[in-house]
Scaffold this motif. Structure first.
Motif, PDB file in Angstrom:
ATOM      1  N   LEU A 131       0.816  -1.215   0.000  1.00 14.12           N
ATOM      2  CA  LEU A 131       0.000   0.000   0.000  1.00 14.12           C
ATOM      3  C   LEU A 131       0.846   1.260   0.000  1.00 14.12           C
ATOM      4  O   LEU A 131       1.859   1.352   0.685  1.00 14.12           O
ATOM      5  N   SER A 132       0.402   2.265  -0.779  1.00 10.53           N
ATOM      6  CA  SER A 132       0.909   3.631  -0.667  1.00 10.53           C
ATOM      7  C   SER A 132      -0.294   4.560  -0.620  1.00 10.53           C
ATOM      8  O   SER A 132      -1.341   4.262  -1.207  1.00 10.53           O
ATOM      9  N   VAL A 133      -0.165   5.672   0.108  1.00  8.59           N
ATOM     10  CA  VAL A 133      -1.291   6.574   0.341  1.00  8.59           C
ATOM     11  C   VAL A 133      -0.903   7.992  -0.046  1.00  8.59           C
ATOM     12  O   VAL A 133       0.171   8.475   0.310  1.00  8.59           O
ATOM     13  N   THR A 134      -1.792   8.665  -0.779  1.00 14.53           N
ATOM     14  CA  THR A 134      -1.623  10.067  -1.166  1.00 14.53           C
ATOM     15  C   THR A 134      -2.827  10.859  -0.684  1.00 14.53           C
ATOM     16  O   THR A 134      -3.974  10.460  -0.926  1.00 14.53           O
ATOM     17  N   GLU A 135      -2.579  11.976   0.003  1.00 18.41           N
ATOM     18  CA  GLU A 135      -3.669  12.861   0.439  1.00 18.41           C
ATOM     19  C   GLU A 135      -3.669  14.113  -0.429  1.00 18.41           C
ATOM     20  O   GLU A 135      -2.636  14.748  -0.629  1.00 18.41           O
ATOM     21  N   ASP A 136      -4.851  14.462  -0.953  1.00 13.83           N
ATOM     22  CA  ASP A 136      -4.963  15.647  -1.808  1.00 13.83           C
ATOM     23  C   ASP A 136      -6.439  15.994  -1.948  1.00 13.83           C
ATOM     24  O   ASP A 136      -7.318  15.270  -1.462  1.00 13.83           O
ATOM     25  N   THR A 137      -6.711  17.119  -2.615  1.00 14.24           N
ATOM     26  CA  THR A 137      -8.095  17.522  -2.842  1.00 14.24           C
ATOM     27  C   THR A 137      -8.756  16.595  -3.854  1.00 14.24           C
ATOM     28  O   THR A 137      -8.092  15.894  -4.625  1.00 14.24           O
ATOM     29  N   THR A 138     -10.070  16.613  -3.873  1.00 18.89           N
ATOM     30  CA  THR A 138     -10.825  15.727  -4.758  1.00 18.89           C
ATOM     31  C   THR A 138     -10.426  15.922  -6.211  1.00 18.89           C
ATOM     32  O   THR A 138     -10.176  14.945  -6.937  1.00 18.89           O
ATOM     33  N   GLU A 139     -10.360  17.168  -6.658  1.00 20.63           N
ATOM     34  CA  GLU A 139     -10.041  17.445  -8.058  1.00 20.63           C
ATOM     35  C   GLU A 139      -8.678  16.874  -8.438  1.00 20.63           C
ATOM     36  O   GLU A 139      -8.534  16.247  -9.498  1.00 20.63           O
ATOM     37  N   ARG A 140      -7.696  17.075  -7.596  1.00 22.92           N
ATOM     38  CA  ARG A 140      -6.348  16.593  -7.919  1.00 22.92           C
ATOM     39  C   ARG A 140      -6.268  15.073  -7.860  1.00 22.92           C
ATOM     40  O   ARG A 140      -5.566  14.447  -8.661  1.00 22.92           O
ATOM     41  N   LEU A 141      -6.972  14.471  -6.913  1.00 24.29           N
ATOM     42  CA  LEU A 141      -6.970  13.012  -6.843  1.00 24.29           C
ATOM     43  C   LEU A 141      -7.620  12.412  -8.085  1.00 24.29           C
ATOM     44  O   LEU A 141      -7.133  11.410  -8.629  1.00 24.29           O
ATOM     45  N   LEU A 142      -8.715  13.006  -8.539  1.00 22.13           N
ATOM     46  CA  LEU A 142      -9.381  12.492  -9.733  1.00 22.13           C
ATOM     47  C   LEU A 142      -8.486  12.619 -10.955  1.00 22.13           C
ATOM     48  O   LEU A 142      -8.480  11.738 -11.823  1.00 22.13           O
ATOM     49  N   GLU A 143      -7.711  13.700 -11.015  1.00 22.10           N
ATOM     50  CA  GLU A 143      -6.774  13.861 -12.125  1.00 22.10           C
ATOM     51  C   GLU A 143      -5.701  12.780 -12.080  1.00 22.10           C
ATOM     52  O   GLU A 143      -5.373  12.161 -13.107  1.00 22.10           O
ATOM     53  N   LYS A 144      -5.151  12.530 -10.891  1.00 20.95           N
ATOM     54  CA  LYS A 144      -4.125  11.498 -10.754  1.00 20.95           C
ATOM     55  C   LYS A 144      -4.697  10.120 -11.065  1.00 20.95           C
ATOM     56  O   LYS A 144      -4.001   9.261 -11.630  1.00 20.95           O
ATOM     57  N   LEU A 145      -5.949   9.896 -10.701  1.00 19.95           N
ATOM     58  CA  LEU A 145      -6.592   8.625 -11.030  1.00 19.95           C
ATOM     59  C   LEU A 145      -6.708   8.456 -12.535  1.00 19.95           C
ATOM     60  O   LEU A 145      -6.383   7.388 -13.082  1.00 19.95           O
ATOM     61  N   SER A 146      -7.149   9.507 -13.213  1.00 16.23           N
ATOM     62  CA  SER A 146      -7.331   9.425 -14.668  1.00 16.23           C
ATOM     63  C   SER A 146      -6.002   9.226 -15.387  1.00 16.23           C
ATOM     64  O   SER A 146      -5.963   8.618 -16.466  1.00 16.23           O
ATOM     65  N   LEU A 147      -4.904   9.728 -14.800  1.00 17.56           N
ATOM     66  CA  LEU A 147      -3.584   9.592 -15.413  1.00 17.56           C
ATOM     67  C   LEU A 147      -2.911   8.271 -15.053  1.00 17.56           C
ATOM     68  O   LEU A 147      -1.787   7.998 -15.494  1.00 17.56           O
ATOM     69  N   GLY A 148      -3.576   7.449 -14.259  1.00 12.89           N
ATOM     70  CA  GLY A 148      -3.010   6.168 -13.887  1.00 12.89           C
ATOM     71  C   GLY A 148      -2.015   6.231 -12.751  1.00 12.89           C
ATOM     72  O   GLY A 148      -1.311   5.252 -12.484  1.00 12.89           O
ATOM     73  N   ARG A 149      -1.949   7.364 -12.049  1.00 11.72           N
ATOM     74  CA  ARG A 149      -1.000   7.490 -10.945  1.00 11.72           C
ATOM     75  C   ARG A 149      -1.570   6.967  -9.638  1.00 11.72           C
ATOM     76  O   ARG A 149      -0.834   6.755  -8.675  1.00 11.72           O
ATOM     77  N   LEU A 150      -2.874   6.810  -9.557  1.00 13.35           N
ATOM     78  CA  LEU A 150      -3.541   6.231  -8.399  1.00 13.35           C
ATOM     79  C   LEU A 150      -4.492   5.140  -8.879  1.00 13.35           C
ATOM     80  O   LEU A 150      -4.959   5.168 -10.026  1.00 13.35           O
ATOM     81  N   ASP A 151      -4.783   4.195  -7.998  1.00  7.11           N
ATOM     82  CA  ASP A 151      -5.656   3.080  -8.350  1.00  7.11           C
ATOM     83  C   ASP A 151      -7.048   3.210  -7.750  1.00  7.11           C
ATOM     84  O   ASP A 151      -8.034   2.814  -8.379  1.00  7.11           O
ATOM     85  N   LEU A 152      -7.136   3.752  -6.549  1.00 11.10           N
ATOM     86  CA  LEU A 152      -8.391   3.773  -5.800  1.00 11.10           C
ATOM     87  C   LEU A 152      -8.450   5.029  -4.953  1.00 11.10           C
ATOM     88  O   LEU A 152      -7.442   5.429  -4.361  1.00 11.10           O
ATOM     89  N   LEU A 153      -9.624   5.660  -4.890  1.00 15.51           N
ATOM     90  CA  LEU A 153      -9.800   6.882  -4.115  1.00 15.51           C
ATOM     91  C   LEU A 153     -10.844   6.679  -3.021  1.00 15.51           C
ATOM     92  O   LEU A 153     -11.820   5.947  -3.209  1.00 15.51           O
ATOM     93  N   ILE A 154     -10.628   7.354  -1.893  1.00 13.20           N
ATOM     94  CA  ILE A 154     -11.629   7.459  -0.832  1.00 13.20           C
ATOM     95  C   ILE A 154     -12.100   8.900  -0.836  1.00 13.20           C
ATOM     96  O   ILE A 154     -11.330   9.819  -0.544  1.00 13.20           O
ATOM     97  N   LEU A 155     -13.364   9.106  -1.200  1.00 16.55           N
ATOM     98  CA  LEU A 155     -13.899  10.445  -1.415  1.00 16.55           C
ATOM     99  C   LEU A 155     -15.148  10.672  -0.572  1.00 16.55           C
ATOM    100  O   LEU A 155     -15.718   9.734  -0.014  1.00 16.55           O
ATOM    101  N   ALA A 156     -15.558  11.936  -0.517  1.00 20.62           N
ATOM    102  CA  ALA A 156     -16.840  12.307   0.076  1.00 20.62           C
ATOM    103  C   ALA A 156     -17.771  12.715  -1.055  1.00 20.62           C
ATOM    104  O   ALA A 156     -17.420  13.539  -1.897  1.00 20.62           O
ATOM    105  N   MET A 157     -18.927  12.121  -1.095  1.00 18.70           N
ATOM    106  CA  MET A 157     -19.899  12.392  -2.151  1.00 18.70           C
ATOM    107  C   MET A 157     -21.108  13.105  -1.550  1.00 18.70           C
ATOM    108  O   MET A 157     -21.413  12.913  -0.375  1.00 18.70           O
TER     109      MET A 157
END
Length: 308
Positions: free
Chosen positions: A127-153
């Motif tokens: 496991l590796s963990v990255t903390e960031d804002t929702t917008e930035r995490l979604l960008e990293k997810l779309s670029l393949g830099r992250l696999d899974l996000l924990i978000l507030a909806m």
């Protein structure tokens, strides 16, 4: 048959399109700058097309075609990388690297029990963990830099698959002795004319708080900009509330995990609706690890607070 770009060439081009700097892109790809430049020039010769505008000096400027090739290349590289991932997931589920992203209003209160759950139940996950804002995490997810996000909806999570875990009620925090402290609950209407302390732009809790405020009255942009203070974290918000600068809206998750323990601040549940956020997971559509993420979601759901 037209010559196909190599995965390495696409990786060079995509990284340069993200970082817009040859040196940083080369470092990110673990190659020399000359190797990266040569790889992109070879790709241009193969395609017989100009991908970079080299008439603008040292700036990295993509031609319109270059931007489109980088976008298509990212999709192609993701599909190519999914092939071994699919095989690995079929052979040995819940193993290997997992790059997890989490937002700041969840991370300090939920990462520890989630990490422990993974370590205890799925020890083969690295496991590796990255903390960031929702917008930035979604960008990293779309670029393949992250696999899974924990978000507030609710959040702007277009282009992802999402899975809700549980509802996290919102509460109002205020200084001791505040006029609203005598109430057992606080309604959205009672927030009218209150000086609000909110998270800064980029945090989804800010938008969720504004949505609650709009239930009580029609807030406009001047209300949001002029009648509020902003905080960079929930702990800073609690500090500002303790100083009497205003009141705030925070999730129960944070309160239950000691947010107010060192502050002369009290909380009251919000009433009306909807006055909650939903904690959930998000990942790229059609991910070969989708089954793994559903299994993790079931494990994480056990961390939900007991219903009162």
């Amino acid at each position: 048959m037209l010559p196909l770009p190599s995965a390495q060439q696409l990786r060079y081009l995509i990284t340069l399109s993200e970082l817009r700097h040859f040196g940083r892109a080369a470092a990110a790809c673990a190659v020399t700058q000359s190797t990266l430049s040569a790889g992109i020039m070879t790709l241009e010769r193969q395609l017989d097309a100009q991908l970079l505008d080299r008439t603008v000096g040292k700036k990295v400027v993509f031609t319109p075609l270059g931007q489109e090739v980088a976008r298509k290349g990212r999709q192609a590289l993701e599909a190519l990388e999914a092939v071994p991932q699919l095989a690995a997931a079929a052979r040995t589920p819940l193993t290997g690297p997992l790059r997890l992203g989490v937002i700041p209003t969840i991370g300090p209160f939920l990462v520890t029990p989630m990490v422990r759950t993974i370590q205890e139940r799925f020890p083969q996950i690295v496991l590796s963990v990255t903390e960031d804002t929702t917008e930035r995490l979604l960008e990293k997810l779309s670029l393949g830099r992250l696999d899974l996000l924990i978000l507030a909806m609710p959040c702007l999570c277009d282009g992802t698959e999402t899975l809700p875990l549980w509802r996290d009620p919102l509460q109002v925090i205020m200084p001791e002795g505040h006029p609203l402290a005598s109430a057992s609950h606080v309604s959205a209407e009672q927030l009218e004319d209150q000086r609000m302390i909110m998270m800064e732009d980029g945090h989804c809790l800010r938008e969720q708080t504004l949505a609650v405020c709009r239930q009580g009255r029609g807030w406009d942009s001047s209300d949001e900009n002029d009648a509020t203070f902003t905080a960079t974290s929930l702990h800073t918000m609690a500090d500002m509330v303790a100083l009497g600068l205003g009141i705030g809206v925070v999730p129960t998750l944070a309160i239950d995990n000691g947010l107010l323990s060192t502050h002369p601040v009290i909380s009251r549940p919000l009433s009306g609706g909807p006055v909650w956020r939903t904690i959930g997971l998000a990942w790229r559509p059609r991910s070969p690890r989708s089954a793994d993420f559903h299994t993790l979601a079931a494990a994480f759901s056990t961390l939900a607070p007991a219903a009162e």
